[in-house]
Enzyme design. Structure first.
Site, PDB file in Angstrom:
ATOM      1  N   ASN A  84       6.563   2.476   7.955  1.00  0.00           N
ATOM      2  CA  ASN A  84       5.048   2.701   7.372  1.00  0.00           C
ATOM      3  C   ASN A  84       4.372   1.456   7.967  1.00  0.00           C
ATOM      4  OD1 ASN A  84       5.800   4.510   5.641  1.00  0.00           O
ATOM      5  ND2 ASN A  84       6.345   3.228   3.885  1.00  0.00           N
ATOM      6  N   ASP A  85       5.865   0.253   7.961  1.00  0.00           N
ATOM      7  CA  ASP A  85       5.089  -1.018   8.950  1.00  0.00           C
ATOM      8  C   ASP A  85       5.294  -0.582  10.425  1.00  0.00           C
ATOM      9  OD1 ASP A  85       4.161  -3.285   7.180  1.00  0.00           O
ATOM     10  OD2 ASP A  85       5.734  -2.697   6.034  1.00  0.00           O
ATOM     11  N   GLU A 121      11.173  -2.221  11.023  1.00  0.00           N
ATOM     12  CA  GLU A 121      10.473  -2.343  11.488  1.00  0.00           C
ATOM     13  C   GLU A 121       8.684  -3.056  12.186  1.00  0.00           C
ATOM     14  OE1 GLU A 121       9.387  -2.720   7.057  1.00  0.00           O
ATOM     15  OE2 GLU A 121      10.556  -4.741   7.064  1.00  0.00           O
ATOM     16  N   ARG A 177      -2.465  -1.280   6.904  1.00  0.00           N
ATOM     17  CA  ARG A 177      -1.709   0.306   6.331  1.00  0.00           C
ATOM     18  C   ARG A 177      -2.759  -0.139   5.260  1.00  0.00           C
ATOM     19  NH1 ARG A 177       4.307  -1.156   4.895  1.00  0.00           N
ATOM     20  NH2 ARG A 177       4.289   0.638   2.969  1.00  0.00           N
ATOM     21  N   ARG A 182      12.578  -1.211  -2.846  1.00  0.00           N
ATOM     22  CA  ARG A 182      12.042  -1.874  -3.118  1.00  0.00           C
ATOM     23  C   ARG A 182      12.182  -3.693  -4.179  1.00  0.00           C
ATOM     24  NH1 ARG A 182       8.771   2.575  -1.644  1.00  0.00           N
ATOM     25  NH2 ARG A 182       8.335   2.601   0.971  1.00  0.00           N
ATOM     26  N   HIS A 194       1.392   6.693 -15.455  1.00  0.00           N
ATOM     27  CA  HIS A 194       2.288   7.095 -16.031  1.00  0.00           C
ATOM     28  C   HIS A 194       2.071   8.371 -15.856  1.00  0.00           C
ATOM     29  CE1 HIS A 194       3.972   2.685 -16.870  1.00  0.00           C
ATOM     30  NE2 HIS A 194       4.847   3.731 -16.186  1.00  0.00           N
ATOM     31  N   CYS A 203      13.334   5.201   6.821  1.00  0.00           N
ATOM     32  CA  CYS A 203      13.201   4.756   5.490  1.00  0.00           C
ATOM     33  C   CYS A 203      11.454   5.402   5.044  1.00  0.00           C
ATOM     34  CB  CYS A 203      14.045   3.790   4.599  1.00  0.00           C
ATOM     35  SG  CYS A 203      13.338   2.549   5.140  1.00  0.00           S
TER      36      CYS A 203
HETATM   37  C1  PEP Z   1       8.045   0.828   5.146  1.00  0.00           C
HETATM   38  O1  PEP Z   1       7.503  -0.228   6.529  1.00  0.00           O
HETATM   39  O2  PEP Z   1       8.587   1.649   6.072  1.00  0.00           O
HETATM   40  C2  PEP Z   1       8.911   0.744   4.492  1.00  0.00           C
HETATM   41  C3  PEP Z   1      10.034   1.822   3.866  1.00  0.00           C
HETATM   42  O3  PEP Z   1       9.025  -0.490   3.697  1.00  0.00           O
HETATM   43  P1  PEP Z   1       7.588  -0.672   2.932  1.00  0.00           P
HETATM   44  O4  PEP Z   1       6.320   0.769   2.847  1.00  0.00           O
HETATM   45  O5  PEP Z   1       8.096  -1.347   1.587  1.00  0.00           O
HETATM   46  O6  PEP Z   1       6.769  -1.444   3.081  1.00  0.00           O
HETATM   47 MG    MG Z   2       8.088  -2.553   5.023  1.00  0.00          MG
END
Ligand code: PEP
Ligand code: MG
Length: 604
Positions: free
Chosen positions: A463-464, A440, A474, A304, A197, A511
Site C-alpha cells: 500500500n505504501d 514499504e 494513496r 495495525r 458497523h 501484507c
Molecule cells: C502497507 O503499507 O502496505 C500496509 C500494509 O500498511 P498500512 O496499509 O497500514 O499502511
Molecule cells: Mg504502510
C-alpha cells in the site's frame, strides 16, 4: 450485460456477498421530528437537564436490554452496543448538550441536535475512512435519545411477518441486530459504506446487502419484487421474467461456489505441486479476531495498532495495551500474531496530531520516525508487547516505515533497552521473540540485502510502497487512477525484496491490499513468499485459487509478467490467465470480469 429489463437498476456498494430475491419491505426510519424552543426562564434549566438525563438513562437501559437479548446469538457484536452505551455519555454528545442547555437556554432536543451537528463537523475533517464513518454511530445514539425525549418510536423491524428484503434509508447496528435473521432475505439502504458497523453486521449474519444506494428508499414500494446482488453492488427493482431467471440461475451458481470457497477456509493453501504458503489476516481491532478464525486465517500477519490511539486525547496506557494485545494473542494461539508498532500519521492521524498541520503528512513526522522522537510513547507500547510475548510466546514485533539501517538500529536499541528493564523487573519476555520490518519505502527495497541480515522477517507493505515508489498519495482521489499496484516498478521491487529475504534465509510476507486480490494470487505465488496477509474475508477465496494453482507454472508466469512494460499489460495478462486457467473462480464475478478484454462476446 445480463439479459432482460427492469423498472429500475440502482448501483451502490456491495457490502455482504450473495444474491437475494424477494419482496421489498420498507422500514420507516425518517428522522424524529423535533420542536425547538427557548426555555422560559433559567429556573427551567435544571428541569430540562433532568429530562435529558432521563432520556439518556432510558436509551442506556434499552441498549443494555438489546445487548443481553443478542448476547447468546451474536456475542461478537456486543462491543458495538457497548460502544453506543459508552457514547451516550461521551463528552462530545452528553457534556456538549448539557452545556448548550445551560448556556443558550435551549430545549434538550435542540441542544442535542446541535451537539451532533458540531460532532459532524469534526468527523468530516478526519481523513481515515473508517474513523470518519463512525459519525453514523454518534447519529444512531443521538436519535435514540431524541426518540425518548419526544416519545416517538419509528422503528418497526421487529414486527415483520414474512421473508422480505429490508429497504431503509439507514438502519443502526442495534436495529440490524434485532432483525429476525430467518425473516430477512436481503438488506439495502440509502446510506452507509463498506466499513459501517451495519455493513459489518450484515456480513457476519450472512445476509446479502448493498448500501450507499442514495435513493433506494424513495424508489421502491413495499411488496415490490427486487433483487439484491451483493457481489456486484446492484439492486434490481421489478425485473422482467428473463432478468429474474438470470438472477435465479446466478443465485444458484454463486451459492455453489460459495460453499466450495467456504470448504477451502480450513484447508492449507497448498498448490497442486505441493508448495504451501501461509494465508494470514490483517486486523485493526481486537474484535476482528473472530473473523480471522472463522475464515481460516493462519494467524495475524499484521495487527495495525493505531486504532486504539485515534480517538483519544491522550495515548492509551500500558495496561490497556497489554490487555488488548494479550487477548488477541490468546485467541489466535497457537498461531502467531505480528504486532506492528505504531504507524501513526498520514492516513492514521489521532486528534492531537491533527493540530500539527503538516503540509505533507505522508512524508512527515510519522510512523517509526515519530516513535523514535516520542520515546515514551514508543517504550510504553514496546513494554506492553514484550510483556505479552513472555506469557503467550506467539507474538512477533514488526517496525513500520523503516527506510534504512540507521532507523532499524535506533528502533532495535530502544527495544533492547525496554527488554532489559523488564528482565530487571523479573518480568518474562519471550527469549525467541522475532523482530521484523515492513518493506514499504523504496529505500528499504534498495538496501533489502543489508536489512535482511539484521531482522528475523520481512513483510512487504505494497500500500505504501506504491504510494512512495509512484509518488501517488494513496488517499488523494485526484490521483487515484494513477495508483497502480501492478506497475512494473512495483513488481520488480517486490521481487527484489523477496529475493533478498530468501537469500538471507528469513521469511518474507506480503501484507498490502494486493494480497487480497484473487486475480493477483497466481503471480504472487511466483515470488515464493512464505505468507500473504490480507483482510480476513478474503482468505478463503485466495486459498481456493492457490489450491488450484501450481508453483512452477506461477514462476513461469511471473517471469513473463516481469518482462511487460506497463501495468495495463500486466492486468491484461492476469485477466487472460484467470479466464484460461481459473475460469470457475472468476466467471461469476461481473466486476472482476469487467476488467477482461472482451473478444467475440467472451473475455479472452
Ligand atoms: C502497507 O503499507 O502496505 C500496509 C500494509 O500498511 P498500512 O496499509 O497500514 O499502511
Ligand atoms: Mg504502510
Amino acid at each position: 450485460m445480463p439479459p432482460g429489463n427492469a423498472r429500475m437498476i440502482l448501483k451502490g456498494i456491495g457490502v455482504s456477498p450473495g444474491v437475494a430475491i424477494g419482496k421489498a419491505f420498507r422500514v420507516d426510519r425518517d428522522r424524529v421530528s423535533l420542536v425547538y424552543y427557548y426555555l422560559p426562564s433559567p429556573a427551567h434549566t435544571e428541569k430540562e437537564k433532568t429530562r435529558f438525563d432521563a432520556a439518556v438513562d432510558k436509551a442506556e437501559a434499552d441498549l443494555k436490554a438489546i445487548k443481553s437479548k443478542i448476547a447468546g446469538e451474536f456475542p461478537e457484536h456486543s462491543f458495538i452496543l457497548d460502544t453506543h452505551i459508552y457514547m451516550l455519555r461521551d463528552r462530545m454528545l452528553y457534556n456538549e448538550t448539557i452545556r448548550l442547555i445551560e448556556e443558550q437556554g435551549i430545549n434538550a432536543e435542540w441542544a442535542l441536535r446541535q451537539a451532533v451537528e458540531n460532532a459532524q463537523l469534526i468527523f468530516a475533517k478526519i481523513e481515515d475512512e473508517y474513523i470518519r464513518s463512525r459519525i453514523s454511530d454518534v447519529d444512531y445514539v443521538a436519535e435514540r435519545v431524541l426518540e425518548n425525549l419526544t416519545g416517538q418510536n419509528r422503528r418497526s423491524v421487529a414486527g415483520i411477518k414474512e421473508r422480505v428484503i429490508i429497504v431503509a434509508q439507514d438502519l443502526s447496528p442495534a436495529d440490524t441486530l434485532q432483525l429476525q435473521v430467518e425473516k430477512t432475505l436481503g438488506f439495502v439502504t440509502d446510506m452507509g459504506g463498506k466499513t459501517s458497523h451495519t455493513a459489518i453486521i450484515t456480513r457476519s449474519l450472512d445476509i446479502p446487502a448493498v448500501v450507499g444506494l442514495e435513493n433506494v428508499y424513495q424508489a421502491v414500494r413495499s411488496g415490490e419484487l427486487i433483487v439484491v446482488d451483493g457481489y456486484a453492488g446492484k439492486v434490481i427493482i421489478d425485473p422482467d421474467e428473463e432478468l429474474l431467471n438470470y438472477y435465479y440461475e446466478r443465485q444458484y451458481q454463486l451459492e455453489n461456489y460459495r460453499k466450495e470457497v467456504a470448504r477451502c477456509a480450513e484447508l492449507p493453501a497448498e498448490t497442486e505441486d505441493g508448495y504451501t504458503i501461509k494465508i494470514q489476516a490483517n486486523i485493526e481491532l481486537l474484535e476482528e479476531v473472530v473473523a480471522v478464525i472463522d475464515n481460516g486465517a493462519e494467524g495475524v500477519g499484521l495487527y495495525r495498532t493505531e486504532y486504539l490511539y485515534l480517538n483519544m486525547d491522550t495515548p492509551p496506557d500500558e495496561e490497556t495495551l497489554f490487555w488488548d494485545y494479550r487477548e488477541v494473542a490468546e485467541i489466535i494461539y497457537p498461531e502467531m500474531v505480528t504486532i506492528r508498532t505504531l504507524d501513526l500519521g498520514a492516513d492514521k492521524i489521532p486528534s492531537r496530531m491533527r493540530e500539527w498541520g503538516e503540509t505533507n503528512p505522508a512524508l512527515g513526522l510519522r510512523s517509526i520516525r515519530l516513535c523514535l522522537q516520542e520515546d515514551e510513547l514508543f517504550r510504553t507500547q514496546l513494554r506492553a508487547i514484550l510483556r505479552v510475548s513472555g506469557i503467550t510466546k506467539n507474538v512477533r514485533i514488526m517496525f513500520p516505515m523503516i527506510s534504512g539501517l540507521g532507523e532499524l538500529h535506533a528502533a532495535k536499541d530502544i527495544l533492547n533497552q525496554v527488554k532489559q528493564s523488564l528482565i530487571q523487573e523479573s518480568i518474562e519476555v519471550d527469549p525467541d521473540l522475532q523482530v521484523g520490518i515492513m518493506i514499504e519505502v523504496p529505500a528499504a527495497v534498495a538496501v533489502a540485502d543489508l536489512l535482511a541480515n539484521e531482522v528475523d522477517f520481512f513483510s512487504i507493505g505494497t500500500n505504501d510502497l506504491v504510494q512512495y515508489a509512484l509518488a501517488i498519495d494513496r488517499v488523494n482521489e485526484n490521483v487515484a487512477h494513477l495508483y497502480e499496484p501492478l506497475h512494473p516498478a512495483i513488481l520488480r521491487m517486490v521481487k527484489q525484496a523477496a529475493d533478498a529475504g530468501r537469500f538471507a534465509g528469513i521469511p518474507v510476507s506480503l501484507c498490502g491490499e494486493l494480497a487480497a486480490e484473487p486475480l493477483y494470487a497466481p503471480i504472487l505465488l511466483g515470488f515464493e513468499l512464505d505468507s500473504l496477509s490480507m483482510n480476513p474475508m478474503a482468505v478463503p477465496r485466495v486459498k481456493k485459487i492457490i489450491r488450484n494453482a501450481n508453483l512452477e507454472e506461477s514462476k513461469e508466469h511471473l517471469k513473463e509478467v516481469l518482462q511487460l512494460s506497463t501495468a495495463s499489460k500486466v492486468n491484461e495478462y492476469l485477466c487472460n490467465l484467470a479466464w484460461r486457467r481459473f475460469r470457475e473462480d472468476f466467471e461469476l464475478f461481473e466486476d472482476e470480469m469487467g476488467r477482461l478484454p472482451v473478444v467475440n462476446g467472451n473475455p479472452q
